[in-house]
Design a protein around this motif. Structure first.
Motif, PDB file in Angstrom:
ATOM      1  N   ASP A 195      32.701 -19.176 -70.478  1.00 20.11           N
ATOM      2  CA  ASP A 195      33.131 -19.798 -69.230  1.00 20.11           C
ATOM      3  C   ASP A 195      34.629 -19.551 -68.996  1.00 20.11           C
ATOM      4  OD1 ASP A 195      31.997 -22.592 -67.536  1.00 20.11           O
ATOM      5  OD2 ASP A 195      34.070 -21.892 -67.335  1.00 20.11           O
ATOM      6  N   GLN A 196      34.990 -19.220 -67.747  1.00 18.42           N
ATOM      7  CA  GLN A 196      36.397 -18.926 -67.406  1.00 18.42           C
ATOM      8  C   GLN A 196      37.322 -20.101 -67.691  1.00 18.42           C
ATOM      9  OE1 GLN A 196      37.555 -15.978 -65.883  1.00 18.42           O
ATOM     10  NE2 GLN A 196      35.564 -14.971 -65.794  1.00 18.42           N
ATOM     11  N   ALA A 197      36.742 -21.304 -67.712  1.00 19.79           N
ATOM     12  CA  ALA A 197      37.565 -22.497 -67.963  1.00 19.79           C
ATOM     13  C   ALA A 197      38.231 -22.436 -69.344  1.00 19.79           C
ATOM     14  CB  ALA A 197      36.720 -23.758 -67.856  1.00 19.79           C
ATOM     15  N   PHE A 198      37.687 -21.623 -70.229  1.00 16.15           N
ATOM     16  CA  PHE A 198      38.258 -21.511 -71.571  1.00 16.15           C
ATOM     17  C   PHE A 198      39.660 -20.890 -71.556  1.00 16.15           C
ATOM     18  CE2 PHE A 198      34.150 -22.663 -72.971  1.00 16.15           C
ATOM     19  CZ  PHE A 198      34.233 -23.032 -74.302  1.00 16.15           C
ATOM     20  N   ILE A 199      40.005 -20.189 -70.494  1.00 10.91           N
ATOM     21  CA  ILE A 199      41.350 -19.591 -70.396  1.00 10.91           C
ATOM     22  C   ILE A 199      42.430 -20.648 -70.599  1.00 10.91           C
ATOM     23  CG2 ILE A 199      43.020 -18.568 -68.778  1.00 10.91           C
ATOM     24  CD1 ILE A 199      40.824 -16.865 -67.658  1.00 10.91           C
ATOM     25  N   ASN A 200      42.177 -21.839 -70.059  1.00 12.98           N
ATOM     26  CA  ASN A 200      43.192 -22.887 -70.116  1.00 12.98           C
ATOM     27  C   ASN A 200      42.983 -23.880 -71.252  1.00 12.98           C
ATOM     28  OD1 ASN A 200      44.733 -21.967 -67.888  1.00 12.98           O
ATOM     29  ND2 ASN A 200      43.080 -22.698 -66.564  1.00 12.98           N
ATOM     30  N   ARG A 201      42.034 -23.570 -72.112  1.00 13.38           N
ATOM     31  CA  ARG A 201      41.854 -24.454 -73.262  1.00 13.38           C
ATOM     32  C   ARG A 201      42.686 -23.943 -74.428  1.00 13.38           C
ATOM     33  NH1 ARG A 201      35.741 -26.119 -74.267  1.00 13.38           N
ATOM     34  NH2 ARG A 201      36.799 -27.076 -76.050  1.00 13.38           N
ATOM     35  N   TYR A 202      43.058 -24.888 -75.312  1.00  7.17           N
ATOM     36  CA  TYR A 202      43.834 -24.494 -76.478  1.00  7.17           C
ATOM     37  C   TYR A 202      42.936 -23.710 -77.429  1.00  7.17           C
ATOM     38  CZ  TYR A 202      47.209 -27.816 -74.597  1.00  7.17           C
ATOM     39  OH  TYR A 202      48.090 -28.476 -73.784  1.00  7.17           O
ATOM     40  N   LEU A 203      43.452 -22.623 -77.946  1.00 10.35           N
ATOM     41  CA  LEU A 203      42.648 -21.657 -78.693  1.00 10.35           C
ATOM     42  C   LEU A 203      41.889 -22.308 -79.850  1.00 10.35           C
ATOM     43  CD1 LEU A 203      41.804 -18.703 -79.028  1.00 10.35           C
ATOM     44  CD2 LEU A 203      43.799 -18.371 -80.485  1.00 10.35           C
ATOM     45  N   ASN A 204      40.582 -22.249 -79.721  1.00 10.39           N
ATOM     46  CA  ASN A 204      39.645 -22.731 -80.747  1.00 10.39           C
ATOM     47  C   ASN A 204      39.632 -24.240 -80.943  1.00 10.39           C
ATOM     48  OD1 ASN A 204      38.664 -20.169 -81.295  1.00 10.39           O
ATOM     49  ND2 ASN A 204      40.200 -19.777 -82.865  1.00 10.39           N
ATOM     50  N   GLU A 205      40.507 -24.975 -80.241  1.00 14.07           N
ATOM     51  CA  GLU A 205      40.563 -26.410 -80.471  1.00 14.07           C
ATOM     52  C   GLU A 205      39.333 -27.076 -79.866  1.00 14.07           C
ATOM     53  OE1 GLU A 205      44.540 -28.738 -80.941  1.00 14.07           O
ATOM     54  OE2 GLU A 205      43.747 -29.266 -78.990  1.00 14.07           O
ATOM     55  N   GLY A 206      38.522 -27.668 -80.735  1.00 17.62           N
ATOM     56  CA  GLY A 206      37.305 -28.337 -80.289  1.00 17.62           C
ATOM     57  C   GLY A 206      36.174 -27.374 -79.949  1.00 17.62           C
ATOM     58  N   PHE A 207      36.370 -26.086 -80.240  1.00 23.66           N
ATOM     59  CA  PHE A 207      35.297 -25.127 -79.970  1.00 23.66           C
ATOM     60  C   PHE A 207      34.216 -25.268 -81.037  1.00 23.66           C
ATOM     61  CE2 PHE A 207      37.982 -21.586 -77.714  1.00 23.66           C
ATOM     62  CZ  PHE A 207      38.542 -22.545 -76.895  1.00 23.66           C
ATOM     63  N   SER A 208      32.975 -24.985 -80.654  1.00 15.82           N
ATOM     64  CA  SER A 208      31.901 -24.946 -81.642  1.00 15.82           C
ATOM     65  C   SER A 208      32.069 -23.696 -82.492  1.00 15.82           C
ATOM     66  CB  SER A 208      30.551 -24.928 -80.933  1.00 15.82           C
ATOM     67  OG  SER A 208      30.376 -23.671 -80.294  1.00 15.82           O
ATOM     68  N   GLY A 209      31.343 -23.652 -83.611  1.00 12.01           N
ATOM     69  CA  GLY A 209      31.412 -22.477 -84.483  1.00 12.01           C
ATOM     70  C   GLY A 209      31.090 -21.201 -83.725  1.00 12.01           C
ATOM     71  N   GLY A 210      30.048 -21.257 -82.909  1.00 13.17           N
ATOM     72  CA  GLY A 210      29.642 -20.083 -82.146  1.00 13.17           C
ATOM     73  C   GLY A 210      30.687 -19.669 -81.124  1.00 13.17           C
ATOM     74  N   GLU A 211      31.320 -20.674 -80.494  1.00 14.57           N
ATOM     75  CA  GLU A 211      32.360 -20.368 -79.502  1.00 14.57           C
ATOM     76  C   GLU A 211      33.569 -19.708 -80.158  1.00 14.57           C
ATOM     77  OE1 GLU A 211      31.354 -23.945 -76.287  1.00 14.57           O
ATOM     78  OE2 GLU A 211      32.769 -24.295 -77.915  1.00 14.57           O
ATOM     79  N   LYS A 212      33.884 -20.168 -81.360  1.00 17.45           N
ATOM     80  CA  LYS A 212      35.021 -19.563 -82.071  1.00 17.45           C
ATOM     81  C   LYS A 212      34.739 -18.093 -82.378  1.00 17.45           C
ATOM     82  CE  LYS A 212      36.756 -23.725 -84.330  1.00 17.45           C
ATOM     83  NZ  LYS A 212      36.831 -24.487 -85.576  1.00 17.45           N
ATOM     84  N   LYS A 213      33.536 -17.794 -82.810  1.00 12.17           N
ATOM     85  CA  LYS A 213      33.181 -16.420 -83.145  1.00 12.17           C
ATOM     86  C   LYS A 213      33.198 -15.529 -81.894  1.00 12.17           C
ATOM     87  CE  LYS A 213      32.643 -17.066 -87.569  1.00 12.17           C
ATOM     88  NZ  LYS A 213      31.413 -16.892 -88.344  1.00 12.17           N
ATOM     89  N   ARG A 214      32.660 -16.059 -80.822  1.00 13.82           N
ATOM     90  CA  ARG A 214      32.704 -15.317 -79.559  1.00 13.82           C
ATOM     91  C   ARG A 214      34.140 -15.048 -79.141  1.00 13.82           C
ATOM     92  NH1 ARG A 214      28.185 -17.189 -75.170  1.00 13.82           N
ATOM     93  NH2 ARG A 214      26.832 -17.914 -76.821  1.00 13.82           N
ATOM     94  N   MET A 215      34.991 -16.056 -79.378  1.00 18.22           N
ATOM     95  CA  MET A 215      36.405 -15.929 -79.019  1.00 18.22           C
ATOM     96  C   MET A 215      37.065 -14.805 -79.834  1.00 18.22           C
ATOM     97  SD  MET A 215      38.323 -17.194 -76.760  1.00 18.22           S
ATOM     98  CE  MET A 215      37.264 -18.495 -76.150  1.00 18.22           C
ATOM     99  N   GLU A 216      36.657 -14.653 -81.085  1.00 12.92           N
ATOM    100  CA  GLU A 216      37.183 -13.563 -81.904  1.00 12.92           C
ATOM    101  C   GLU A 216      36.824 -12.216 -81.281  1.00 12.92           C
ATOM    102  OE1 GLU A 216      39.340 -15.525 -83.825  1.00 12.92           O
ATOM    103  OE2 GLU A 216      39.001 -13.964 -85.318  1.00 12.92           O
TER     104      GLU A 216
END
Lengths: 434, 253
Positions: free
Chosen positions: B132-153
């Protein structure tokens, strides 16, 4: 009246100074009361709990020269997105502006000297008196008592009922140079019921000279009103900065009070916020970043007098080189303040081996049925975070800068753009130097 | 890009973990690195990136002929290397957008056309990674699920376009949908450029979606054998016993 200079700050000189002021009788009385109370006290020593970690014995508070200069404000355009500006140079107001139409709506934004010269309505002067009185009553050491006797200049903001102003009022204290001189500025913010205001105060780097600042900020937030106050102190490293601020928050009103401390070799700052009305709410935010051998000692007090009120303090510091920080936070819940909801958090990021940081949060609760908690952390920059950021190509300096800025973000994200750029520059320069 | 790891030994504290790793990796190829727990796979990736907790006790790592072991971590990254972390850290107060913008500037500092197009690149990569584009303004990995963190990598990898990436157990803990998205990201870089990667994993599953060209097996701090994709099937069928018992062939080349 032109510039008047006083060679020291003994009782006799201050008495002479008070007599020389052409001020309303109540102000003369108030100054006299402050002087009398201070005469009955000793200067603080490390035996006083609040000064236990900040020794002021090397100061001769009676030897400080000071001057009072007359205002000579040049009218200037109000910058876009700003409600008004007051620029002081030394003790003299040099530039002033107020967005067109605000004066007609009853807004007052002026210097102390001009307020006393008949620039403001009598009713406001009476409010001013009671706010200053309350400030004086809250003063409990000789340094802050001396402040009320010796006020040299200052600003007054008044926002009438239901007027909501989102653009900040900016008060700037600037100077050129001085030697062993004292500045005693006072800022007073008074908002009526339902009024909203944002205030930015900048105490800017004097190029040279060892000034001693003895400041006070007083705020009286009317019922259902909202005030956000952002103060930044960036004095030179030869200066000393003392301040004791006191604010009262009315029924269902909200105050956000932010202080960022960067300058001065020695800082002793206290912020007291009183939840005076039922359902009042306060956020007290602080950012500090001492470097070299700076000493910063900050104290916050959340005074819960009325029931059903909420308050939250968040002070975050980064300490580097051989600097030292002391933070003392108190949540004080009075007997009547049932259903108080209060929090207090202090974080310290220690960036060098020689830096030192003390954190002393305290609760004093005189009623049941409250929710209060405090927490403090002191730690180093996380090596795992640093390593992660560096695998993305960030140099050590840049990685540190990004992480330290991120660390402060919980508070700085609440700051208006007007001040943010300046603060980021200051923080950047300290990390690169660290 | 060619990475030659020669006789690399390293320890953490008193524990010797790498005991003479020999491994050749190159852009344009997908390498898989498999091996039982504790065989030194993650240590290898950390040592290649100069993690300060590890001490190199011997050997060298050459990138296009140049030994990188004396370089700072960020200098290695700027050569075009990327590490997708097994446990991505949370960076308080630093938004995804801000973090990646600066990382992108560092990576492509001489290419202003490219750095100017950053926001567009990031947004399209986020769409591709189904973030989701809203993640641009979220703090990196803070409160992300495990899967979201991996996708972020993988989003970071797509945005920084490395020449060679090490994916350290990126598949662990992912459900099949997230795994497919991760694989999609790797496969896109593979199709678009001479990108190469070393995929460290315990499981065959991810290799069904990212077909490796070469498979290496690590055991007791050494790469004990290398071969084609058929090695994956052999491991699937037989486990690691044949490795532990020394019945494997000698490393090919």
């Amino acid at each position: 009246m032109s510039r008047a200079t006083f060679a020291d700050s003994t009782m006799e000189t201050l008495r002479e100074y008070i007599a020389s002021r052409n001020e309303p009788a109540w102000m003369t009385t108030l100054r006299g009361d402050a002087l009398e109370r201070s005469a009955a006290m000793e200067w603080p020593t490390t035996a006083d709990e609040e000064f236990r970690r900040s020794d002021v014995r090397s100061y001769d508070f009676t030897a400080l020269a000071f001057d009072v200069d007359e205002d000579s404000p040049a009218p200037v355009e109000t910058p876009v997105g700003i409600s008004g500006t007051l620029d002081f140079h030394g003790t003299s107001l040099r530039r002033a502006s107020l967005t067109e139409g605000l004066a007609d709506k009853g807004v007052v934004f002026t210097s102390f000297a001009r307020a006393f010269a008949g620039d403001v309505p009598e009713t406001l002067l009476r409010r001013l008196e009671s706010v200053l009185r309350r400030g004086l009553d809250s003063a409990d050491n000789r340094i802050s008592l001396t402040h009320y006797a010796a006020i040299t200049h200052g600003a007054v903001l008044y926002v009438p009922r239901f007027l909501e102003l989102e653009d900040p009022f900016v008060v700037t204290f600037d100077d050129e140079s001085g030697d062993g001189a004292m500045r005693v500025p006072q800022v007073v913010v008074i908002t009526d019921e339902g009024a909203r205001a944002v205030v930015v105060e900048r105490i800017r780097g004097v190029e040279e000279g060892d000034f001693l600042w003895n400041e006070s900020v007083l705020a009286d937030v009317g019922n259902a009103g909202q005030v956000r106050y952002y103060a930044t102190q960036d004095l030179n490293l030869d200066s000393s900065y003392f301040s004791a601020s006191f604010a009262t928050v009315g029924r269902d009103a909200r105050l956000e009070m932010y202080n960022s401390f960067f300058g001065a070799m020695f800082t002793k700052a206290r912020v007291d916020v009183e939840m005076a009305g039922e359902g009042s709410d306060a956020f007290i935010g602080g950012v500090y970043f001492p470097t070299e051998d700076q000493h910063m000692d900050m104290r916050t007090v959340q005074r819960h007098v009325a029931p059903h009120a909420h308050s939250d303090t968040l002070y975050k510091g980064a300490i580097t080189d051989e600097a030292r920080s002391v933070y003392q936070g108190l949540i004080h819940v009075f007997h009547e303040a049932v259903q108080t909801d209060a929090y207090l958090t202090n974080n310290n990021l220690v960036l060098s081996d020689e830096a030192r940081s003390d954190s002393i949060p305290t609760l004093e609760i005189h009623t049941d049925d409250v929710r209060c908690s405090h927490g403090s952390t002191t730690g180093r920059l996380d090596q795992g975070l640093l390593n992660y950021v560096r695998t993305r190509g960030f140099s050590l300096d840049e990685a540190r800068r990004m992480l330290v800025e991120g660390y402060f973000e919980a508070i700085l994200s609440r700051y208006p753009e007007t001040v943010l750029e300046e603060i980021h520059e200051i923080i950047d320069s300290r990390i690169t130097g660290a | 890009m060619k990475i030659e790891i020669r006789d690399l030994s390293a320890r953490i504290g008193e524990n010797q973990i790498l005991n003479g790793v020999d491994l050749e990796l190159e852009s344009g190829k997908i390498h898989a690195l498999m091996g039982p727990n504790g065989s030194g796979k993650s240590t290898l990736s950390n040592v290649v990136f100069g993690h300060p907790a590890y001490e190199v006790t011997g050997g060298e790592v050459l990138v296009d002929g140049e030994n990188i072991l004396e370089m700072e971590t960020d200098e290695r990254a700027r050569l075009g290397l990327f590490l997708a972390f097994q446990y991505p850290v949370e960076i308080p107060g630093v938004t995804v957008g801000r973090f990646l913008k600066r990382a992108h500037e560092i990576r492509f500092e001489d290419d202003t056309d490219r750095t100017r197009g950053f926001v567009k690149t990031l947004r399209s990569n986020m769409d591709f990674m189904e973030i989701d584009q809203a993640f641009i303004n979220r703090y990196l990995n803070e409160g992300f699920s495990g899967g979201e963190k991996k996708r972020m990598e993988i989003l970071q990898m797509l945005t920084l376009e490395p020449d060679f990436a090490i994916l350290d157990e990126t598949d662990s803990g992912l459900d099949i949908d997230a795994l497919k998205v991760v694989a999609k990201g790797v496969n896109r870089l593979r199709a678009e450029s001479s990108f190469g990667a070393l995929i460290i994993t315990h499981y065959q599953r991810i290799l069904d979606h990212i077909k490796p060209d070469v498979v290496h097996i690590m055991y007791q701090g050494r790469v004990v054998t290398s071969g084609g994709p058929e090695l994956v099937h052999q491991l699937e069928a037989e486990g690691y016993d044949w490795i532990k018992e020394g019945r494997h062939e000698q490393p090919a080349g």
